[in-house]
Design an enzyme around this catalytic site. Structure first.
Site, mmCIF file in Angstrom:
data_model
loop_
_atom_site.group_PDB
_atom_site.id
_atom_site.type_symbol
_atom_site.label_atom_id
_atom_site.label_comp_id
_atom_site.label_asym_id
_atom_site.label_seq_id
_atom_site.Cartn_x
_atom_site.Cartn_y
_atom_site.Cartn_z
ATOM 1 N N GLU A 1 4.368 50.581 -28.978
ATOM 2 C CA GLU A 1 3.034 50.053 -29.244
ATOM 3 C C GLU A 1 2.220 50.000 -27.981
ATOM 4 O O GLU A 1 1.016 50.247 -27.966
ATOM 5 C CB GLU A 1 3.149 48.654 -29.874
ATOM 6 C CG GLU A 1 1.832 48.075 -30.384
ATOM 7 C CD GLU A 1 1.059 47.257 -29.338
ATOM 8 O OE1 GLU A 1 -0.055 46.824 -29.652
ATOM 9 O OE2 GLU A 1 1.574 47.066 -28.203
ATOM 10 N N GLU A 2 2.888 49.654 -26.864
ATOM 11 C CA GLU A 2 2.158 49.409 -25.610
ATOM 12 C C GLU A 2 1.457 50.665 -25.098
ATOM 13 O O GLU A 2 0.479 50.580 -24.362
ATOM 14 C CB GLU A 2 3.113 48.859 -24.547
ATOM 15 C CG GLU A 2 3.686 47.468 -24.875
ATOM 16 C CD GLU A 2 2.618 46.366 -24.913
ATOM 17 O OE1 GLU A 2 1.422 46.664 -24.832
ATOM 18 O OE2 GLU A 2 3.019 45.195 -25.063
HETATM 19 ZN ZN LIG Z 1 2.108 43.548 -28.176
HETATM 20 ZN ZN LIG Z 2 1.106 44.297 -25.246
#
Ligand SMILES: [Zn+2]
Ligand SMILES: [Zn+2]
Ligand SMILES: [Ca+2]
Ligand SMILES: [Ca+2]
Ligand SMILES: [Zn+2]
Ligand SMILES: [Zn+2]
Lengths: 654, 654
Positions: A346-347
């Site tokens: 996600e990052e």
């Molecule tokens: Zn996050």
């Molecule tokens: Zn994050």
């Protein structure tokens, strides 16, 4: 099997089986090591989540993608101060095993130039500098992190001729912390836009123009407040506006000394590589409607230890899995299929969830009831949430059934609404967690919930279990509360005979947007058609609520009645898809939702209708009638989207 | 209520209630006057169809759109022959009330130049002319109508510098007949691409570039064979290739005479205007699954009297309505909702059906089971059909239950398959009737059926009831047979507990396409991923057929079993949507289907995978590796489409 009475019993059991003890133990296990996406320690968390789901008896899948990630190889920053001294600026927190601070997808490069403080790096900040007679072209910008994405800060700097960007985060504590983050534009694997990065899939070339436009052309880095202060305190900022001074970093005020301004020498070496990531899914098949999906999701990858971001949410997810397995022992099967999803990467730009949405687009588009996101479950005190508006009422109902973790005798709802009588619910148009692909690409009704906001160790090496146990949630009651809220939302959506959606709430929200737009446009463009479409949408919303009421009261369960319920639910489920436009937003057509999505103009007064927001910005550079034409066309597109949503709610062919 | 036994009875009754008498009377009523779309006599046919449906007791709707149509105001054509004589070429059939011959959307204009015979006006024809040393630039082309659309003939002429196009149709009889037609590119109202042209909707400006690219820039006209012969017999065509000589028009062979070549002076004045059109719909609500739609459609508008095109189909539709109303008296209600649709303005570019598909895209996309088209129901003897391949088996089954109207003791199936043992089924990638928007924009499984082909009065003033009663179908038995086939297809799709779709047939078709593509590419581009995706699709098809068999044998009708059936049917219904690609075909992105749709290269050896076909044509103008890259990318898009269809068939999230 999921009759009304039993459902109530299951919900009560879900609440009573909350456990701050287990959730804390999950969090400790998840945060033993830093687990950046695509690295070996990250695989350990895959196995941990996988075996947790399996041990509880759930059907469990691990789904692999190969995506382009980005890692730092080398960075250095030296400053020659006005007094002539040369300082090596620290670029690391020196915490074992944690990746050095960097901006993912920053290009490699060396930049040498004068340091300039650009405040938040917004257009208005550059205008202010220009008015002060400061030339930023050829300089290195030192900016503080504001509301809009890093990628936008860098892009604006690039557009102003800046050679490199150093971005610090205002903070009172943890002044050695560096806020890592991505500077990619858009979301998902950059090499597979629109399709899943599965094994053997097509991959665009790294120098394909569609790929190149996702990355900045100038290097950038995060700075700690401490590091930023070395630079900023050396600058002559006597004439910056007073608002710029409310930063936690000391600004210099003396006129530039005998050595002249501060010169920076900044080098960054990056490595982009195709890395393997894994989503982990547990599936609880629906009994009556296995082909309708209620999806819970949280990312697992972290910049460092991830105690807050995101594993407070992962711990809550694992605890919900535990509670659901207890419910199953009591005989519960959900009416609809429930999925518990642990996303990866996600990052770097919501990559795991986005690839999965792309891979499953046909089935999600037609069969997903809702997506329930939790990212940082606990950052501190206070309940916060975001939702597409048809889920507002459900959020109110559910929070009214969960005890406030911090205020004895009150519910979450009581405390949440205490200040102004209503619970403030954000909307999901930003690109800051895994709901983005669900809402903005697939049109799936979504919710995002969390406790606390703006925690000081965000994306730093100090986001540890100890920080959580000391400051974020010492008793882990907030974790338990988020778990209860999240689990109850899922139970309601999976088990309710009639989906708990209210589109009247959506209609009112659209009406409020129209009114704000009306103020902004101030009569320059007609909003008649927009008003008409919202009115039509509202009528359809009111009508379907009446129908839903009748069906809820109906006692017979003939084949015809069962199909009636299903048909009504499908209309409720599909209405959100109406807001999608097949052509998407101009300039970033992957984003299909015309109410919620990223506008190119992050400083727009409109935080919704992104296409209209961009048209208004563009119209500034046009003559009046041309500008009004562009705005009017975007309004028409929104009108048609609302009309499609109304048609989906009505469910009939015209 | 629609149990198996009753369904068989209803089907038998549908067949036994066929009536050639009533269908003939409907046809006579519909063809009393010419009824061009947007004209007053056309409204009479709206009222006629509407009251027929209403009188039978059906819920009936008339749906209005305001679309840009095109009518002729003035045309003249004079020829100065090599012998010096000046001839006025007749441009009318002189039939009262019938619109003068024209090409809809041809621009107004005057062209003066040398007449050149360009055969079919294909690229290869222009290459032949160039090789013969004939310059076409600045000339007026006389072309005969071949396989590809008028708009393409005119576009290719335009690209070759031609100033005007005269297009005749080869014909042995009716040599005074002019074949009218549209020269618009694409389909639907040109001012509302992608949305419905309803009252108050956005309309693009006539000089918007997106509108302008739909229309040719040079004027064109149809010619009768007789009129064409005046010109062509005067030309020196001694050196044209022998294949060009198999035209029904006499070509001149003498060297150009003392007066030089034949000069043409051609003037055409058009009127484009926004006109009102109406679709008429009868709705028979489904009892158990009212939210699943089986749609029957035929257009009503005609260039002249429309006895063949399209009102033989309209008469069949009205007769099916009559038969359905009898079935209702016996207690029948369809399981799914049936719609009987009478489209307007098909002749201008499928406008009525396309606007309706655009208006209902969300509900059609998620809830339409199938679209059953009949345009010219009867053009002569012999059964013909087209279908998306999952409906092949149903076409075989249904035609085996209908008696052949021309061969005693045989079924339609027997005669149809007599020649080569299989029934030849066309595919629906062309833009020649109202299935186009359903298949190519909305991904709805579709069928098209008709009797006979290539009738001599096509689009002329002589397409009359008398022609039909004298030649096309003197006993109206073919009309009755088409009605029976069409009605039975609809009954099966509306009533079968499990949808009668076979995707194994689709998989085999895709495999055959792959093999042809393989021959064309001859190893220059890898088809490995395509083979894999087809294999995956075929496995999913075989698996769902097994599941369907199990469900058909299942006797219990619990809620769970009912939902199982619905879920399986939804997978069958939605698989076709997988072939849609949100980005559509390059250059004409409104067309979303990657297996069936219009390619820009109408002379491609590929009559499917239009994106790949175009990529192959484009690659000719590139260097080898660039060309292969373009082809490979389009193959990838098809691979992903087939993979999406497979995922929809499987119905599960991965
Ligand atoms: Zn996050
Ligand atoms: Zn994050
Ligand atoms: Ca992707
Ligand atoms: Ca339209
Ligand atoms: Zn026709
Ligand atoms: Zn026609």
């Amino acid at each position: 099997t999921s009759s009304l009475r039993n459902s109530v019993r299951y919900r009560q059991f879900l609440l009573s089986s909350a456990s701050n003890y287990t959730v804390a133990s999950y969090l400790r296990s998840l945060t033993l090591h830093p687990h950046l996406a695509g690295t070996e320690p990250s695989s350990e968390t895959v196995r941990y989540v996988e075996s947790h789901f399996r041990d509880l008896g759930f059907e469990t899948h691990s789904i692999r993608y190969d995506a382009l990630l980005s890692y730092p190889k080398y960075a250095s920053l030296t400053a020659r101060l006005p007094n002539g001294s040369v300082v090596q600026i620290p670029l690391s927190e020196n915490v074992e095993g944690v990746v050095n601070p960097y901006h993912a997808y920053s290009p490699s490069g060396t930049a040498y130039g004068v340091a300039v403080f650009v405040n938040y790096g917004r257009d208005e900040d550059y205008r202010t500098l220009a008015a002060m007679g400061v030339t930023v072209a050829g300089c290195i910008a030192v900016a503080r992190k504001g509301e809009f994405p890093r990628s936008v800060v860098v892009a604006k700097a690039e557009a102003n001729g800046v050679k490199g960007v150093l971005l610090y985060t205002d903070s009172d504590g943890y002044r050695q912390g560096f806020e890592r983050g991505t500077v990619m534009r858009g979301i998902g694997d950059p090499l597979s836009p629109g399709w899943a990065a599965i094994d053997g899939a097509e991959r665009l070339n790294l120098n394909d123009s569609e790929v190149l436009r996702k990355f900045p052309k100038i290097p950038s880095m995060p700075l700690s407040a401490e590091a930023a202060e070395i630079i900023l305190s050396s600058l002559d900022t006597a004439s910056v506006p007073p608002e710029w001074r409310d930063t936690t970093v000391k600004l210099g005020t003396a006129a530039v000394g005998p050595g002249g301004p501060t010169y920076l020498n900044f080098t960054y070496q990056a490595e982009k590589k195709i890395a393997t990531i894994h989503n982990v899914l547990a599936v609880i098949k629906g009994l009556e409607e296995p082909d309708r999906f209620v999806i819970m999701g949280n990312h697992r990858d972290a910049w460092s230890f991830g105690a807050v971001d995101p594993n407070s949410g992962t711990a809550a997810l694992l605890d919900i899995a535990r509670r659901f397995s207890l419910l199953r022992k009591l005989g519960w099967s959900p009416r609809r299929t429930l999925l518990l999803c642990s996303w990866d990467a996600e990052e770097f730009g919501m990559i795991g969830s986005t690839e999965w949405v792309e891979q499953n687009i046909v089935n999600l588009g037609t069969k997903a009831v809702a997506y329930l996101n939790v990212d940082c479950a606990v950052q501190g005190p206070g309940f916060f949430s975001g939702a597409t508006p048809q889920l507002d009422d459900l959020l109110h109902e559910v929070t009214a059934q969960v005890e406030d973790p911090d205020v004895k005798g009150a519910t979450v709802y009581d405390t949440w609404t205490a200040t102004n009588g209503i619970g403030n619910i954000e909307r999901l148009g930003a690109l800051n967690s895994d709901f983005a692909a669900f809402v903005q690409h697939a049109g799936v009704p979504s919710i995002d919930v969390y406790y606390g906001r703006d925690f000081p160790v965000y994306h730093t090496a100090f986001d540890t279990y100890d920080w959580m146990a000391s400051y974020g949630d010492p008793l882990f009651h907030r974790h338990a509360a988020v778990g209860s809220i999240w689990g109850l939302l899922a139970l309601r959506l999976a088990d309710d005979l009639i989906l708990p959606f209210s589109y009247v709430s959506y209609a009112n929200q659209l009406q409020a947007y129209r009114d704000i737009l009306n103020d902004i446009l101030d009569g320059s463009v007609s909003l008649q058609s927009l008003s008409t479409s919202i009115h039509e949408f509202k009528s359809a919303a009111e009508e379907i609520e009446k129908e839903a009421k009748r069906l809820r009261e109906q006692e017979t369960f003939t084949a015809v009645a069962l199909f009636q319920t299903r048909a009504l639910n499908d209309r409720l489920m599909l209405a959100e898809r109406g807001f999608l436009d097949v052509d998407g937003l101009r300039g970033h057509t992957w984003f299909k939702h015309l109410v919620y999505g990223p506008s190119s103009d992050y400083e727009s007064a409109l935080a919704y209708f992104p296409g209209i927001a961009d048209a208004i910005s563009e119209s500034m550079k046009m003559n009046q009638s041309e500008g009004q034409g562009v705005i009017q066309h975007e309004i028409w597109r929104v009108v048609r989207a609302i009309t499609r949503a109304a048609a989906a709610l009505k469910g009939e062919l015209s």
